[in-house]
Scaffold this motif. Structure first.
Motif, short mmCIF file in Angstrom:
data_model
loop_
_atom_site.label_atom_id
_atom_site.label_comp_id
_atom_site.label_asym_id
_atom_site.label_seq_id
_atom_site.Cartn_x
_atom_site.Cartn_y
_atom_site.Cartn_z
N LEU A 319 0.83 -1.41 -0.07
CA LEU A 319 0.09 0.11 0.05
C LEU A 319 0.86 1.23 -0.09
N ILE A 320 1.90 1.25 0.90
CA ILE A 320 2.56 2.25 0.86
C ILE A 320 3.45 2.63 -0.35
N GLY A 321 3.90 1.51 -1.08
CA GLY A 321 4.52 1.80 -2.63
C GLY A 321 3.65 2.33 -3.54
N LEU A 322 2.47 1.80 -3.38
CA LEU A 322 1.26 2.34 -4.41
C LEU A 322 1.12 3.66 -4.19
N ILE A 323 0.93 3.92 -3.03
CA ILE A 323 0.01 5.37 -2.76
C ILE A 323 1.10 6.27 -3.24
N HIS A 324 2.49 6.08 -3.35
CA HIS A 324 3.45 7.03 -3.66
C HIS A 324 3.43 7.14 -5.15
N LEU A 325 2.80 6.20 -5.90
CA LEU A 325 2.64 6.44 -7.19
C LEU A 325 1.68 7.37 -7.64
#
Length: 382
Positions: A319-325
């Motif tokens: 989730l953390i990786g995706l939301i920073h996209l």
């Protein structure tokens, strides 16, 4: 020593944070108070606003309730718990009133202190009433049957999760976009210093574009939105299944989390942009993401608590990786921050920080849960 951990204590700290934030808002214009103005005895204002009077009582009432319950759960007697709670509320209020001397837009008042203390006392009285009716002991017995002894912080996380949704995230259920906020804070802290060149790019407008903006704005955008929504729903589900014991309780908790996800997001959208826009966030990618999250919850129902904690760590990191996209739009954020219709539900932007920090706190708790189990297993083997 008992392994039981009450969720009342972490919730008490959340209540303190809310009170401090509201009392010292807008957190700007700090100055050292003039010696002729500062007084250890709080002044009495010549006028009072009715809304402020009610807010002072209601703001401290939940704090008094939760803190008194926490003392009761820690084994203190009713009178001692109530007395300590009221004194704590009075000291907290007095300290914050004195600090208001340093903020030009805030005015300390002895009336505020009295009402805050009264609100704390009413909260303590409510806690004593609940305790006298046996509801605290009933909850304690149910919690021992339903949840693991170390479930206190996990349950507090579940209580706080919907608060982060009250400030609309970049993508549905997409909490945890921390790095852009950290960069902004660093830029403000290093303003007019040699370090500013390391933080602020040559073209300031580029700092708002994600380094994955080419991916996020391409045909992958719907996929990223769906996966973010899925991970945003699965993260609290993993926390719930990591603390819940019976299968039936897991089903109830997961159903409630789906309902909370839809309800909190719709409420936030309606209050921020108008009732007619309450469900505009429910696009096809978001619907797909909600369905995938719900099916993922079905998979979690029969898994062990350790497996759910491991999956929770992976889901939160995902989730953390995706939301920073997702790109950050500063103009959208600034407009939303100043939107009068949404200030109450967003608590002057504090709910935004709940949404930003929740995944990281959940990640720390899940890792601590796994580490604690490994430590206990090693101790038993010895």
């Amino acid at each position: 020593m008992s392994l039981h951990r009450s969720s009342a204590w972490p919730l008490t700290w959340v209540a303190v944070a809310l009170i401090v934030y509201a009392t010292l808002h807008p957190w700007s214009g700090w100055h050292w108070p003039d010696g002729q103005v500062f007084r250890w005895t709080l002044p009495r204002l010549g006028f009072e606003v009715a809304n402020d009077l009610v807010a002072n009582i209601l703001g401290y009432l939940p704090f008094g309730l939760i803190l008194c319950v926490a003392h009761l759960r820690s084994g203190r007697g009713p009178m001692v718990a109530a007395l300590v709670t009221v004194l704590t509320g009075a000291m907290l209020s007095y300290t914050l009133e004195l600090i208001q001397y340093t903020i030009p837009t805030r005015v300390p008042s002895i009336t505020d202190w009295i009402l805050n203390t009264l609100g704390t006392a009413w909260g303590a009285l409510a806690a004593l009433t609940i305790h006298a009716l046996g509801l605290v002991d009933m909850w304690h017995r149910l919690r021992e049957r339903w949840f693991i002894p170390q479930a206190g912080h996990g349950l507090a996380l579940l209580w706080m999760w919907p608060l982060g949704l009250l400030f609309p995230p970049p993508l549905p259920l997409g909490e945890g976009q921390l790095l852009p906020r950290v960069r902004v804070l660093l830029m403000e802290a290093t303003r007019d210093t040699p370090l500013q060149a390391w933080i602020l790019p040559a073209d300031p407008l580029t700092m708002w574009s994600s380094f994955h903006v080419s991916v996020a704005t391409s045909s992958w955008a719907p996929v990223i939105e769906s996966l973010t929504t899925t991970a945003g729903l699965l993260a609290p589900m993993c926390v719930a299944c990591a603390v819940a014991r019976p299968r039936s309780l897991r089903v109830i908790l997961l159903t409630m989390l789906v309902s909370l996800a839809i309800g909190a997001t719709a409420l936030s959208t309606a209050l921020n942009f108008g009732p007619v826009h309450a469900f505009t966030w429910l696009t096809m990618p978001a619907v797909v993401g909600m369905l995938l999250g719900a099916f993922g919850g079905v998979f979690l129902v029969d898994r062990s608590r350790t497996t759910c904690a491991v999956l929770g760590v992976l889901v939160v990191l995902f989730l953390i990786g995706l939301i920073h996209l997702a790109p950050l739009d500063p103009y959208y954020a600034q407009t939303l921050q100043a939107w009068e219709n949404g200030r109450f539900i967003r608590f002057h932007g504090l709910s935004r920080w709940f949404g930003i920090l929740w995944p990281y706190v959940a990640l720390a708790w899940l890792i601590g849960r796994l580490w604690g189990r490994e430590t206990l297993a090693s101790a038993q083997q010895r």
